[in-house]
Design a protein around this motif. Structure first.
Motif, mmCIF file in Angstrom:
data_model
loop_
_atom_site.group_PDB
_atom_site.id
_atom_site.type_symbol
_atom_site.label_atom_id
_atom_site.label_comp_id
_atom_site.label_asym_id
_atom_site.label_seq_id
_atom_site.Cartn_x
_atom_site.Cartn_y
_atom_site.Cartn_z
ATOM 1 N N ARG A 130 0.826 -1.210 0.000
ATOM 2 C CA ARG A 130 0.000 0.000 0.000
ATOM 3 C C ARG A 130 0.868 1.271 0.000
ATOM 4 O O ARG A 130 0.461 2.297 -0.548
ATOM 5 C CB ARG A 130 -0.932 -0.014 1.208
ATOM 6 N N LEU A 131 2.050 1.199 0.601
ATOM 7 C CA LEU A 131 2.929 2.367 0.572
ATOM 8 C C LEU A 131 3.337 2.662 -0.872
ATOM 9 O O LEU A 131 3.316 3.822 -1.309
ATOM 10 C CB LEU A 131 4.163 2.128 1.454
ATOM 11 N N ALA A 219 4.975 4.901 5.943
ATOM 12 C CA ALA A 219 4.754 3.459 6.104
ATOM 13 C C ALA A 219 3.645 3.192 7.115
ATOM 14 O O ALA A 219 2.766 2.348 6.901
ATOM 15 C CB ALA A 219 6.048 2.775 6.538
ATOM 16 N N ALA A 220 3.661 3.949 8.231
ATOM 17 C CA ALA A 220 2.618 3.789 9.248
ATOM 18 C C ALA A 220 1.244 4.125 8.676
ATOM 19 O O ALA A 220 0.256 3.418 8.918
ATOM 20 C CB ALA A 220 2.930 4.678 10.455
ATOM 21 N N LYS A 221 1.177 5.204 7.900
ATOM 22 C CA LYS A 221 -0.089 5.599 7.255
ATOM 23 C C LYS A 221 -0.568 4.504 6.312
ATOM 24 O O LYS A 221 -1.764 4.166 6.273
ATOM 25 C CB LYS A 221 0.132 6.923 6.511
ATOM 26 N N SER A 241 -4.008 -2.102 -3.811
ATOM 27 C CA SER A 241 -2.937 -3.081 -4.034
ATOM 28 C C SER A 241 -2.541 -3.740 -2.725
ATOM 29 O O SER A 241 -2.348 -3.061 -1.719
ATOM 30 C CB SER A 241 -1.705 -2.398 -4.641
ATOM 31 N N MET A 242 -2.442 -5.071 -2.759
ATOM 32 C CA MET A 242 -2.026 -5.845 -1.589
ATOM 33 C C MET A 242 -1.223 -7.045 -2.062
ATOM 34 O O MET A 242 -1.553 -7.652 -3.080
ATOM 35 C CB MET A 242 -3.247 -6.402 -0.838
ATOM 36 N N GLY A 243 -0.189 -7.394 -1.303
ATOM 37 C CA GLY A 243 0.511 -8.645 -1.570
ATOM 38 C C GLY A 243 -0.295 -9.784 -0.978
ATOM 39 O O GLY A 243 -0.467 -9.856 0.244
#
Length: 306
Positions: A130-131, A219-221, A241-243
């Protein structure tokens, strides 16, 4: 979306024993945020405390790559960490737990954790791309001079590494009340197929070079965005998007990889968006990042001994 906004949270923070005094400082900061939904914070160095009955697990701790370190050495160190984390989840967490792996190499670490937790469905494991997704969205928005909220359906394919493929062929941009394709909005195909891709691929390294530390707030966001979408779902007509675990049935991506796909989420369940047209330019980049993941997986599985 309302239920997620009103859910009280108990945070269980796991760290190694020598870091417990530092963790106390994190606890103090969290208390000082006066967060409306933070009910309780439990700092611990014990897996049986940290993983007990979890609804969500965010696995951030990994062995970072040091100068002169070969990738296989990095993988070997991380296989040991994520084998333990997966086993602890398997033993103590709820079987419905949603596990997000952030520590790099995130895709392969996620696969190791999933393989080490056989009683938890593989669909419950995901890794953070997501980042990268947010970075891609933001680059398009800045180029168009609009807020990032006006850009939707960018895609990150593959590995959270410099081989990832940020794809804007299905991206929509809202400019002056009209929805345009990304290519029509930007009118610079060379940039979209060149510098845009490399900027997103190498953004993490650029942040490290400037800050002397890796991405923290962004990254936290992204972690919050990812988890919120799992709980609340994606908006109609939008994907993120996601792994996630590949079964080998989508876009020619090999099975038994954690690979970043476009997904839509409903009822805490993700589904790969399967109907997108893929041109040759995209296909070659998607295949290249899959090849890197296959190599990573095979190295990791050899260390895992399965």
């Amino acid at each position: 979306h309302c239920s997620a906004k009103l859910t009280p949270i108990i945070l269980l923070l796991l760290d190694i024993t020598p870091m417990l005094p530092v963790l106390e400082g994190v606890v103090m900061e969290l208390q000082d945020c006066a967060l409306p939904l933070l009910k309780e914070i439990i700092p611990t160095d014990k897996e049986e405390v940290a993983f007990k009955d979890l609804d969500a697990a965010i696995l951030v701790g990994s062995m970072p790559r040091k100068e002169g370190m070969e990738r296989k050495d990095l993988l070997k160190a991380n296989v040991a960490i994520f084998k333990n984390q997966g086993a602890a989840l398997d033993k103590y967490a709820k079987k419905t737990v949603k596990v997000l792996v952030v520590g790099n190499p995130a895709n392969t670490n996620c696969l190791v954790a999933a393989k080490s937790a056989p009683s938890i469905p593989k669909e419950n494991f995901s890794c953070l791309t997501r980042l990268d997704h947010n970075r891609a969205r933001s680059q398009v928005a800045m180029r168009c001079g609009i807020p990032a909220t006006q850009v939707k359906n960018v895609i990150i394919w593959g590995n959270h590494s410099s081989t990832q493929y940020p794809d804007v062929h299905h991206c929509k941009v809202n400019m002056s009340g009209s929805e345009l394709t990304c290519f029509d909005a930007i009118k610079d195909d060379d940039w979209l197929k060149g510098d845009f891709i490399t900027t997103v691929q190498q953004r993490g390294a650029a942040v490290i070079k400037a800050r002397k530390l890796s991405s923290a707030m962004s990254a936290a966001k992204a972690i919050c965005d990812h988890m919120r979408d799992i709980w609340s779902g994606t908006h109609e007509g939008e994907f993120t998007s996601m792994g996630v675990y590949s079964t080998g049935n989508s876009y020619g991506v090999p099975e038994d990889l954690i690979y970043s796909f476009p997904v839509q989420i409903q009822n805490k369940t993700w589904k790969i968006v399967d109907s997108l047209a893929i041109n040759d330019f995209s296909k070659s980049k998607m295949d290249a990042t899959a090849a890197e993941l296959v190599e990573e997986r095979d190295t990791a599985v050899a260390f895992l001994g399965v």
